[in-house]
Design a protein around this motif. Structure first.
Motif, short mmCIF file in Angstrom:
data_model
loop_
_atom_site.label_atom_id
_atom_site.label_comp_id
_atom_site.label_asym_id
_atom_site.label_seq_id
_atom_site.Cartn_x
_atom_site.Cartn_y
_atom_site.Cartn_z
N ILE A 123 0.84 -1.13 0.08
CA ILE A 123 0.05 -0.01 -0.07
C ILE A 123 0.96 1.05 -0.05
CG2 ILE A 123 -1.54 1.33 1.52
CD1 ILE A 123 -2.99 -1.48 2.18
N GLU A 124 1.93 1.34 0.89
CA GLU A 124 2.77 2.50 0.76
C GLU A 124 3.50 2.59 -0.30
OE1 GLU A 124 6.28 4.21 3.82
OE2 GLU A 124 5.39 2.35 4.22
N ARG A 125 3.79 1.46 -0.80
CA ARG A 125 4.75 1.62 -2.28
C ARG A 125 4.17 2.15 -3.38
NH1 ARG A 125 6.71 -2.91 -1.56
NH2 ARG A 125 5.40 -4.28 -2.93
N ASN A 126 2.73 1.90 -3.30
CA ASN A 126 2.17 2.04 -4.43
C ASN A 126 1.18 3.42 -4.32
OD1 ASN A 126 2.27 0.00 -6.72
ND2 ASN A 126 2.31 -1.30 -4.86
N GLY A 127 1.23 3.81 -2.97
CA GLY A 127 0.51 5.05 -2.66
C GLY A 127 -1.16 4.74 -2.77
N LEU A 128 -1.73 3.72 -2.16
CA LEU A 128 -2.93 3.32 -2.33
C LEU A 128 -3.92 4.04 -1.32
CD1 LEU A 128 -2.75 -0.47 -3.29
CD2 LEU A 128 -2.76 1.44 -4.80
N ASP A 129 -4.90 4.49 -1.48
CA ASP A 129 -5.74 5.02 -0.60
C ASP A 129 -6.64 3.80 0.17
OD1 ASP A 129 -6.91 6.82 1.36
OD2 ASP A 129 -8.36 7.50 -0.40
N LEU A 130 -6.30 3.08 1.00
CA LEU A 130 -7.02 1.92 1.54
C LEU A 130 -7.15 2.28 3.14
CD1 LEU A 130 -5.54 -1.20 -0.41
CD2 LEU A 130 -7.84 0.06 -0.67
N PRO A 131 -8.18 2.03 3.48
CA PRO A 131 -8.21 2.35 5.21
C PRO A 131 -7.46 1.73 5.98
CG PRO A 131 -10.09 1.01 4.64
CD PRO A 131 -9.29 1.31 3.08
N GLN A 132 -6.75 2.50 7.07
CA GLN A 132 -6.05 1.73 8.23
C GLN A 132 -7.17 0.69 8.82
OE1 GLN A 132 -2.75 1.91 9.22
NE2 GLN A 132 -2.39 3.64 7.33
N GLU A 133 -6.33 -0.62 9.45
CA GLU A 133 -7.09 -1.56 10.23
C GLU A 133 -6.12 -1.91 11.31
OE1 GLU A 133 -9.51 -5.62 9.27
OE2 GLU A 133 -8.75 -4.55 7.62
N PRO A 134 -5.80 -1.17 12.13
CA PRO A 134 -4.81 -1.60 13.21
C PRO A 134 -5.53 -2.86 14.20
CG PRO A 134 -5.97 0.47 13.79
CD PRO A 134 -6.28 0.30 12.20
N GLU A 135 -6.85 -2.91 14.22
CA GLU A 135 -7.42 -3.93 15.20
C GLU A 135 -7.16 -5.23 14.58
OE1 GLU A 135 -10.67 -2.40 12.31
OE2 GLU A 135 -9.17 -1.57 13.31
N ALA A 136 -6.69 -5.56 12.92
CA ALA A 136 -6.49 -6.76 12.38
C ALA A 136 -5.28 -7.25 13.29
CB ALA A 136 -6.31 -6.62 11.30
N ARG A 137 -4.40 -6.53 13.66
CA ARG A 137 -3.12 -7.22 14.57
C ARG A 137 -3.25 -7.41 15.83
NH1 ARG A 137 1.46 -6.37 11.46
NH2 ARG A 137 1.41 -5.30 9.71
N ARG A 138 -4.52 -7.44 16.21
CA ARG A 138 -4.60 -7.91 17.77
C ARG A 138 -4.65 -9.37 17.66
NH1 ARG A 138 -10.34 -7.14 20.20
NH2 ARG A 138 -10.69 -9.32 19.57
N ILE A 139 -3.94 -9.84 18.65
CA ILE A 139 -3.93 -11.46 19.00
C ILE A 139 -4.24 -11.57 20.46
CG2 ILE A 139 -2.28 -13.44 19.13
CD1 ILE A 139 -2.78 -12.44 16.21
N ASP A 140 -5.10 -12.15 20.40
CA ASP A 140 -5.94 -12.42 21.65
C ASP A 140 -4.99 -13.41 22.67
OD1 ASP A 140 -8.08 -10.94 21.30
OD2 ASP A 140 -9.38 -12.76 20.54
N PRO A 141 -4.96 -13.23 24.16
CA PRO A 141 -4.19 -13.89 24.95
C PRO A 141 -4.42 -15.63 24.74
CG PRO A 141 -4.99 -12.51 25.99
CD PRO A 141 -5.90 -12.16 24.79
#
Length: 423
Positions: free
Chosen positions: A297-315
């Motif tokens: 996304i960064e390399r190609n300058g794409l306008d796609l929404p952030q999704e920080p919650e996708a990185r959540r790993i539950d205990p």
């Protein structure tokens, strides 16, 4: 007895056989397609009732026809997938005969081509394409004896929760089939145990794009086979509009996770102490794809929404932190085992020298070492996407082009002038 003749014979009328037929027609190669049941029969009668395609409709299809009356981002139900292939056969006017089983293929002696025995009489062909795929015979480990008092079935025989007896269920295998069946049984109120082996666990979607899109733009569908990769289990689901398979969250809902099923003795199953490693291996695969997606996304300058919650790993749930290594089936109330342990190939009908000592085809990109014999629909036949609907279509094009090339060599004759000069 009259022997029917055709230039090429395609064995199997599923997605591989139909793709092969289309490309053979494109190359002007006369052929027949023989299917022992109905077109795409396995989609109808060898899968569970609620099964949907694991990829969205815009992606899991042949390039030349969309699914009718369907949201492109929907996950198509199995009956609709089978109907799609029936309609596709009509669209391309595939010369297919259903209800005809191929029982034997042998190379002709002292002349070109093959003699094929079928339930509808003999056929001769110059080329034979085995398009029966890799999911031919369910594999059930000979682990729990039949007289153990436990109902046992392969995932291919499972239809719905209502067919199972009262009691808890153990599902062995946590690929797409095992994970989806276990989740369905849990939602139906069953107590469920799931034996989890090593697996890949991609996100269903990330930053507004389905994982099939990410694998496409990151060139992962075109990854070629490497030793060991062919057997990677992938946990993904298109159920209820599609969602990421998260084993920790399944455990939080009441599912008990176990390591790989290893042994059985006197009513007790033993499990490998590898559950935590297998879960974390799936996490590593999951997070690495997110990292690659973010970089793309960064390399190609794409306008796609952030999704920080996708990185959540539950205990880790209790069953992962302190895994169960032995389980008495009676004490656990388990009355059913569903083996989601994959399939084996069966080419006993193909009497040619192109198989290893395990009965697996020896080939390069579907071209066997037996001239005139081809395979189609195998996992990793040419690339990661080979066993998917769209992937097999492209592999069929390669096989058809190879047949056309070989046909060109076989029709070569020397010019009359050269023949005269050499006389």
């Amino acid at each position: 007895m009259t022997v029917e003749k055709t230039e090429a014979l395609v064995v199997g009328g599923g997605q591989a056989g139909l793709a092969m037929s289309e490309h053979l027609s494109r190359c002007g190669i006369s052929h027949l397609v023989l299917e022992r049941n109905r077109i795409a029969e396995r989609w109808r009668s060898e899968r569970w009732d609620s099964l949907v395609a694991n990829g969205p409709a815009w992606h899991d299809r042949f390039p030349n026809m969309e699914f009718p009356d369907c949201d492109p981002d929907a996950f198509v139900a199995k009956e609709a997938v089978a109907d799609y292939f029936v309609a596709y056969a009509d669209k391309i006017a595939a010369p297919i005969r259903c209800g005809v089983e191929v029982t034997e293929v042998r190379r002709n002696t002292g002349r070109r081509g093959f003699h094929i025995e079928t339930s509808d009489g003999p056929i001769e062909a110059n080329y034979v394409i085995a398009a029966t795929g890799a999911f031919q015979h369910p594999v059930m480990p000979d682990l729990v004896p039949a007289d153990a008092g436990i109902a046992q079935m392969h995932s291919a025989a499972y239809r719905n929760p209502g067919q199972l007896p009262e009691g808890a269920v153990l599902v062995v295998g946590a690929g797409s089939s095992g994970a989806q069946i276990a989740a369905e049984l849990l939602e139906a109120g069953k107590q469920v145990y799931l034996s989890v082996g090593p697996h890949d666990r991609p996100p269903r979607s990330y930053r507004g794009r389905d994982f099939v899109w990410w694998l496409g733009v990151l060139n992962k569908w075109d990854a070629e086979a490497t030793p060991g990769v062919e057997h990677t289990t992938i946990a993904v689901s298109g159920v209820d509009g599609g969602h990421t398979v998260d084993f920790r969250r399944l455990a939080a809902k009441g599912m008990t996770l176990l390591g790989r099923t290893e042994a059985y003795e006197d009513g007790t199953l033993r499990f490998a102490p590898d559950l935590k490693a297998n879960i974390e291996g799936g996490d590593t695969n999951y997070l690495s794809l997110l990292d690659e997606a973010d970089a793309f996304i960064e390399r190609n300058g794409l306008d796609l929404p952030q999704e920080p919650e996708a990185r959540r790993i539950d205990p880790d749930p209790e069953c992962v932190a302190n895994p169960i290594l032995e389980l008495n089936l009676t004490d656990a109330g388990i009355t059913t085992i569903i083996w989601a342990t994959g399939f084996s190939v069966d080419y006993d009908w193909l009497k040619v020298d192109t198989f290893d000592d395990q009965g697996r085809p020896i080939h390069k990109r579907g071209v066997s070492k037996e001239p005139g014999v081809y395979f189609l629909g195998l996992p990793w036949q040419t690339r990661r996407g080979s066993s998917f609907i769209w992937g097999v279509w492209y592999d069929a094009g390669y096989v058809a082009d190879h047949i056309a090339k070989q046909r060109g060599y076989m029709t070569y004759t020397r010019s009359p002038q050269r023949e005269t000069e050499d006389a």
